[in-house]
Design a protein around this motif. Structure first.
Motif, PDB file in Angstrom:
ATOM      1  N   GLY A  97      79.944  14.656   4.640  1.00 30.65           N
ATOM      2  CA  GLY A  97      80.979  15.142   3.736  1.00 30.65           C
ATOM      3  C   GLY A  97      80.286  15.738   2.522  1.00 30.65           C
ATOM      4  O   GLY A  97      80.829  16.573   1.931  1.00 30.65           O
ATOM      5  N   LEU A 139      83.042  26.515   5.365  1.00 29.42           N
ATOM      6  CA  LEU A 139      81.481  26.962   4.990  1.00 29.42           C
ATOM      7  C   LEU A 139      80.975  27.807   6.150  1.00 29.42           C
ATOM      8  O   LEU A 139      80.487  28.965   6.040  1.00 29.42           O
ATOM      9  CB  LEU A 139      80.443  26.057   4.617  1.00 29.42           C
ATOM     10  N   GLY A 165      83.629  31.070   0.744  1.00 30.33           N
ATOM     11  CA  GLY A 165      83.154  29.663   1.358  1.00 30.33           C
ATOM     12  C   GLY A 165      82.529  29.306   0.054  1.00 30.33           C
ATOM     13  O   GLY A 165      82.789  27.817   0.033  1.00 30.33           O
ATOM     14  N   PHE A 166      81.797  30.125  -0.947  1.00 31.40           N
ATOM     15  CA  PHE A 166      81.342  29.055  -2.019  1.00 31.40           C
ATOM     16  C   PHE A 166      82.230  28.349  -2.948  1.00 31.40           C
ATOM     17  O   PHE A 166      82.138  27.188  -3.178  1.00 31.40           O
ATOM     18  CB  PHE A 166      80.464  30.147  -2.973  1.00 31.40           C
ATOM     19  N   THR A 199      86.951  15.868   5.361  1.00 32.39           N
ATOM     20  CA  THR A 199      85.567  16.674   5.046  1.00 32.39           C
ATOM     21  C   THR A 199      85.072  17.745   5.959  1.00 32.39           C
ATOM     22  O   THR A 199      84.595  18.438   5.691  1.00 32.39           O
ATOM     23  CB  THR A 199      84.332  15.789   4.734  1.00 32.39           C
ATOM     24  N   MET A 226      73.107  28.526   1.259  1.00 31.50           N
ATOM     25  CA  MET A 226      73.995  29.749   0.940  1.00 31.50           C
ATOM     26  C   MET A 226      73.290  30.362  -0.220  1.00 31.50           C
ATOM     27  O   MET A 226      73.547  31.708  -0.340  1.00 31.50           O
ATOM     28  CB  MET A 226      75.291  29.332   1.267  1.00 31.50           C
ATOM     29  N   ALA A 257      83.839  25.604  -1.331  1.00 27.92           N
ATOM     30  CA  ALA A 257      83.010  24.188  -1.208  1.00 27.92           C
ATOM     31  C   ALA A 257      83.037  23.602  -2.637  1.00 27.92           C
ATOM     32  O   ALA A 257      83.235  22.396  -2.830  1.00 27.92           O
ATOM     33  CB  ALA A 257      81.648  24.413  -0.664  1.00 27.92           C
ATOM     34  N   ALA A 258      82.758  24.319  -3.602  1.00 28.72           N
ATOM     35  CA  ALA A 258      82.647  23.998  -5.146  1.00 28.72           C
ATOM     36  C   ALA A 258      84.014  23.173  -5.570  1.00 28.72           C
ATOM     37  O   ALA A 258      83.869  22.240  -5.988  1.00 28.72           O
ATOM     38  CB  ALA A 258      82.124  25.095  -5.918  1.00 28.72           C
ATOM     39  N   GLY A 270      82.541  31.306   6.288  1.00 28.18           N
ATOM     40  CA  GLY A 270      82.226  32.035   4.975  1.00 28.18           C
ATOM     41  C   GLY A 270      80.769  32.716   5.412  1.00 28.18           C
ATOM     42  O   GLY A 270      80.549  33.849   5.410  1.00 28.18           O
ATOM     43  N   VAL A 300      86.130  21.287   5.053  1.00 26.59           N
ATOM     44  CA  VAL A 300      84.989  21.998   4.282  1.00 26.59           C
ATOM     45  C   VAL A 300      84.015  22.641   4.939  1.00 26.59           C
ATOM     46  O   VAL A 300      83.432  23.905   4.793  1.00 26.59           O
ATOM     47  CB  VAL A 300      84.394  21.159   3.168  1.00 26.59           C
ATOM     48  N   ILE A 301      83.497  22.021   5.862  1.00 29.13           N
ATOM     49  CA  ILE A 301      82.301  22.371   6.760  1.00 29.13           C
ATOM     50  C   ILE A 301      82.638  23.708   7.425  1.00 29.13           C
ATOM     51  O   ILE A 301      82.084  24.668   7.320  1.00 29.13           O
ATOM     52  CB  ILE A 301      81.826  21.534   7.661  1.00 29.13           C
ATOM     53  N   ILE A 345      74.129  22.701   2.591  1.00 34.19           N
ATOM     54  CA  ILE A 345      74.660  24.091   3.174  1.00 34.19           C
ATOM     55  C   ILE A 345      74.657  24.845   1.797  1.00 34.19           C
ATOM     56  O   ILE A 345      74.276  26.301   1.989  1.00 34.19           O
ATOM     57  CB  ILE A 345      75.861  23.900   4.065  1.00 34.19           C
ATOM     58  N   PHE A 346      75.281  24.342   0.998  1.00 35.28           N
ATOM     59  CA  PHE A 346      75.438  25.092  -0.407  1.00 35.28           C
ATOM     60  C   PHE A 346      73.933  26.010  -1.078  1.00 35.28           C
ATOM     61  O   PHE A 346      74.049  26.815  -1.079  1.00 35.28           O
ATOM     62  CB  PHE A 346      76.050  24.101  -1.314  1.00 35.28           C
ATOM     63  N   ILE A 366      76.945  18.978   2.934  1.00 35.52           N
ATOM     64  CA  ILE A 366      77.605  20.424   2.086  1.00 35.52           C
ATOM     65  C   ILE A 366      76.834  20.773   1.171  1.00 35.52           C
ATOM     66  O   ILE A 366      76.754  21.920   0.942  1.00 35.52           O
ATOM     67  CB  ILE A 366      79.073  19.807   1.831  1.00 35.52           C
ATOM     68  N   ILE A 384      74.334  17.992  10.480  1.00 32.25           N
ATOM     69  CA  ILE A 384      75.697  17.288  10.605  1.00 32.25           C
ATOM     70  C   ILE A 384      76.132  16.721  11.749  1.00 32.25           C
ATOM     71  O   ILE A 384      76.624  15.794  11.712  1.00 32.25           O
ATOM     72  CB  ILE A 384      76.829  18.581  10.008  1.00 32.25           C
ATOM     73  N   PHE A 416      70.463  27.691   8.339  1.00 36.74           N
ATOM     74  CA  PHE A 416      71.741  27.442   8.299  1.00 36.74           C
ATOM     75  C   PHE A 416      72.177  26.518   9.573  1.00 36.74           C
ATOM     76  O   PHE A 416      72.934  25.497   9.647  1.00 36.74           O
ATOM     77  CB  PHE A 416      72.758  28.863   8.222  1.00 36.74           C
ATOM     78  N   ILE A 422      84.466  19.768  -3.383  1.00 32.90           N
ATOM     79  CA  ILE A 422      83.673  18.770  -3.897  1.00 32.90           C
ATOM     80  C   ILE A 422      84.140  18.223  -5.113  1.00 32.90           C
ATOM     81  O   ILE A 422      84.191  16.979  -5.424  1.00 32.90           O
ATOM     82  CB  ILE A 422      82.224  19.431  -4.024  1.00 32.90           C
TER      83      ILE A 422
END
Lengths: 169, 364
Positions: free
Chosen positions: A62, B150, B165-166, B143, A73, B169-170, B153, B146-147, A69-70, A66, A34, A27, B173
C-alpha cells in the motif's frame, strides 16, 4: 490443503521475485514486486499471523510499492523501458552470501516449538509487549525514524532554498 | 451470512450444503447485491444532481405513468440501458498502450472493491466473514485501488492519464494518514477491530457523539479516497479530460465507474458501522424477534428490521455524500495537500490524544 497452498504461494513468490529482477520494464517489475508482497502476506495468513499479513499488505504493497511506482513514473519513459544492470556479478555474489548467512542462522537457531493461542488477539499482545517489555527499543526506533524524516525535510528544504536564491539573482 | 444460507437450503431442499457451495452462494449474493446497489446509486446521483440544479434528470426510460406522478419516479430504467450500452460498446486499446497493465487495471479495481464487502455487517450475523481484524482488513484492501489507478494512468500511455494517476496517488497517500488516525479513536473506544463488536459497543451511545471530530475527519478523508468532487482532482474534467480513465471505453470504463459507486456504498456502510451504530436503534431500543400484527406473525423480524435500519442509515450517509458533491467547487491540488497535512493531520492527532485521555480518566 495447507501444504498445497504453501507451495502455490511459494511458487508465486519465487516466480514474481525472479520477474522483478529480470524484467526490462521497471514499471512491470514494480507491479511484480507488489504480487510478491501479497503472496508473502498469504504465507503469513497460513501461519495464523493475520495482523502481520494485513500490515504487510497495508505498508508494503500500500505504501512502499506505491512510492516506488511513483518514483518510476517521475523518471523519463524512454529510460524506464530499457533497464540494464552492469553489476550482475556483484549482485549475484552479495545475494548468494546473504542467502548462505540466513540459511546458517536459520539452521542454528533453536526455534521454540508450539504456538500458544493468543487469548485476547494479536493486537492486544503486540501493544502490551511494545509498551511494557520492549519500550526502550520501541522509542529508539521512533527516534531513528524521526531523525530520518527531519533529515529528508532539511535536504529538500536546502535545495529549494538554493533554487529560490538562483531565481532571485 | 453462510449459516442463514445453510438453514434456508436445509429448509427448502432438505440438503446439508457443503462449505464450497455456501461460499459460492454467498459470493453470488454479494455480487448481485453490489451490482443492483450500484445501478440504483447511479440513478439516484443523477436525480439528486438534477434536483440541486433545478432539472428533471432522466425521465424517458421507464413507465410513463410513473414519470407523470413525480420526477423521482421517472427514468428508473436509465442506468440499466446505460449499462447494456456500455456492455455492447467496442473495447478500444490505444496503440502504444501497455496492454497487460491497461486491461488488468479495471479488473484490479473491481476486485479490490468487492473484497471490501466481505467484512461489512448488514445485521447481526449477516456478514460474509466477520474477521477479527475487519477494520484493518478494509484499510489494507482499499490500497489496491490506488495501485489500479496508477496502473491505468501508466498503461494508457496518455499524458492526461499519467497526470491523473500522479495526482490520485499523491492525494490518496496524504489523505490515508489522517483517515487511519481518525479511526484509531473508534478502535480505542470499542476496544476491538471486529466490525460486529464495534457495532455492539455502541449500544448505549453511538460513536458519532464522543467521536464527532473523528467522524468529520473520516468523512472528509473518505471523499478524497473516493476521488469524488470536490476532491476529484485525479479526474478533474476541466483540466485532465477524464484523468486516469481517459482512454477506457466500454466495459473497462464501466468497471471504473461501477467500482467508484460500489466504493461509495462501502464507505457509507463503514461510516454507519463505525459512527452511527450499525444495525442498532438509537437510545438502546431493541427490535422484537417476531412481530405479530393483525394476527400475522413475521418470523425473523429482528433480522429484517436490522438490515432495514442499516440500509436507511447507509443511504442517509450516501445522500450526504451526494449533497456535498453537487454543492462545493474543486480546490487546487496544492490547497488539497495543504489541507490534509496542515489541518486534518494535527486535528486527528488531537482527536487521538483526547480520546485516549478520556478513556484513561473515565475507565480507571
Amino acid at each position: 490443503m495447507k501444504e498445497i497452498l504453501f507451495y502455490f504461494l511459494s511458487g508465486i513468490i519465487l516466480f514474481s521475485a525472479f520477474l522483478v529482477i529480470r524484467l526490462k520494464n521497471i514499471f512491470h517489475a514494480a507491479l511484480c514486486l507488489i504480487i510478491t508482497f501479497i503472496a508473502v502476506a498469504g504465507i503469513y495468513l497460513l501461519l495464523n499471523a493475520e495482523f502481520l499479513a494485513l500490515v504487510q499488505v497495508l505498508i508494503y504493497s500500500g505504501a512502499i510499492a506505491i512510492l516506488i511506482i511513483f518514483a518510476v513514473m517521475l523518471t523519463k519513459i524512454s529510460k524506464v523501458k530499457i533497464a540494464h544492470n552492469d553489476q550482475q556479478l556483484t549482485a549475484l555474489l552479495i545475494t548468494l552470501s546473504l542467502t548462505l548467512i540466513t540459511f546458517f542462522i536459520l539452521n542454528h537457531t533453536n526455534w521454540e516449538a508450539g504456538v500458544n493461542l493468543l487469548e485476547r488477539g494479536a493486537i492486544y499482545e503486540i501493544g502490551r509487549e511494545l509498551m511494557l517489555n520492549y519500550l526502550l527499543p520501541f522509542e529508539v526506533i521512533s527516534i531513528v525514524l524521526l531523525a530520518a524524516l527531519m533529515g529528508a525535510i532539511s535536504l529538500t528544504k536546502k535545495e529549494s532554498l538554493n533554487e529560490d536564491k538562483k531565481q532571485e539573482k | 451470512m453462510d449459516q442463514y444460507l445453510a438453514k434456508l437450503i436445509l429448509k427448502f431442499f432438505h440438503y446439508k450444503a457443503p462449505f464450497l457451495l455456501l461460499a459460492l452462494g454467498t459470493a453470488i449474493i454479494t455480487v448481485a447485491f453490489v451490482s443492483l446497489t450500484v445501478l440504483f446509486l447511479i440513478w439516484l446521483e443523477r436525480k439528486i444532481s438534477a434536483k440541486i440544479q433545478s432539472r428533471m434528470g432522466p425521465m424517458l426510460n421507464g413507465p410513463r405513468f410513473m414519470a407523470q406522478i413525480s420526477m423521482w419516479l421517472g427514468g428508473i430504467f436509465q442506468t440499466l440501458w446505460d449499462a447494456l450500452k456500455l456492455l455492447l460498446k467496442e473495447q478500444v486499446t490505444p496503440q502504444n498502450a501497455d496492454k497487460i497493465v491497461f486491461w488488468s487495471a479495471p479488473v484490479v479495481v473491481f476486485t479490490a472493491c468487492l473484497m471490501t464487502y466481505v467484512v461489512i455487517p448488514f445485521g447481526p450475523g449477516l456478514v460474509v466473514k466477520d474477521l477479527n481484524l475487519g477494520l484493518l482488513y478494509i484499510l489494507a484492501v482499499s490500497t489496491f485501488s490506488v495501485i489500479s489507478i496508477l496502473m491505468a494512468g501508466w498503461g494508457s500511455n496518455n499524458k492526461y492519464s499519467l497526470l491523473g494517476g500522479f495526482r490520485s496517488a499523491a492525494q490518496i497517500i496524504s489523505y490515508e494518514v489522517p483517515l487511519i488516525f481518525s479511526l484509531l479513536g473508534v478502535m480505542i473506544l470499542a476496544g476491538s477491530l471486529k466490525l460486529s463488536e464495534i457495532v455492539l459497543a455502541q449500544g448505549k451511545v453511538w460513536f458519532i457523539i464522543p467521536q464527532f471530530l473523528g467522524f468529520l475527519i473520516y468523512f472528509i478523508c473518505s471523499i478524497a479516497e473516493l476521488n469524488r468532487p470536490p476532491f476529484d482532482i485525479p479526474e478533474a474534467e476541466s483540466e485532465l479530460v477524464a484523468g486516469f480513465h481517459t482512454e477506457y471505453s466500454g466495459m473497462g470504463f464501466a468497471m471504473f465507474f461501477l467500482s467508484e459507486f460500489a466504493n461509495m456504498f462501502v464507505i457509507s456502510a463503514l461510516i454507519t458501522t463505525l459512527f452511527l451504530g450499525g444495525w442498532l436503534l438509537p437510545f438502546g431500543l431493541k427490535l422484537p424477534s417476531n412481530l405479530s400484527f393483525l394476527g400475522i406473525t413475521i418470523p425473523y423480524f429482528n433480522l429484517f428490521g436490522s438490515v432495514l435500519i442499516f440500509l436507511i442509515k447507509t443511504y442517509l450517509v450516501i445522500l450526504f455524500f451526494m449533497w456535498v458533491r453537487w454543492t462545493y467547487p474543486r480546490p487546487r491540488p496544492d490547497q488539497l495537500m495543504t489541507f490534509s497535512w496542515k489541518i486534518l493531520l494535527p486535528l486527528s492527532f488531537l482527536n487521538l490524544i483526547g480520546t485516549s485521555l478520556g478513556v484513561i480518566i473515565w475507565k480507571i
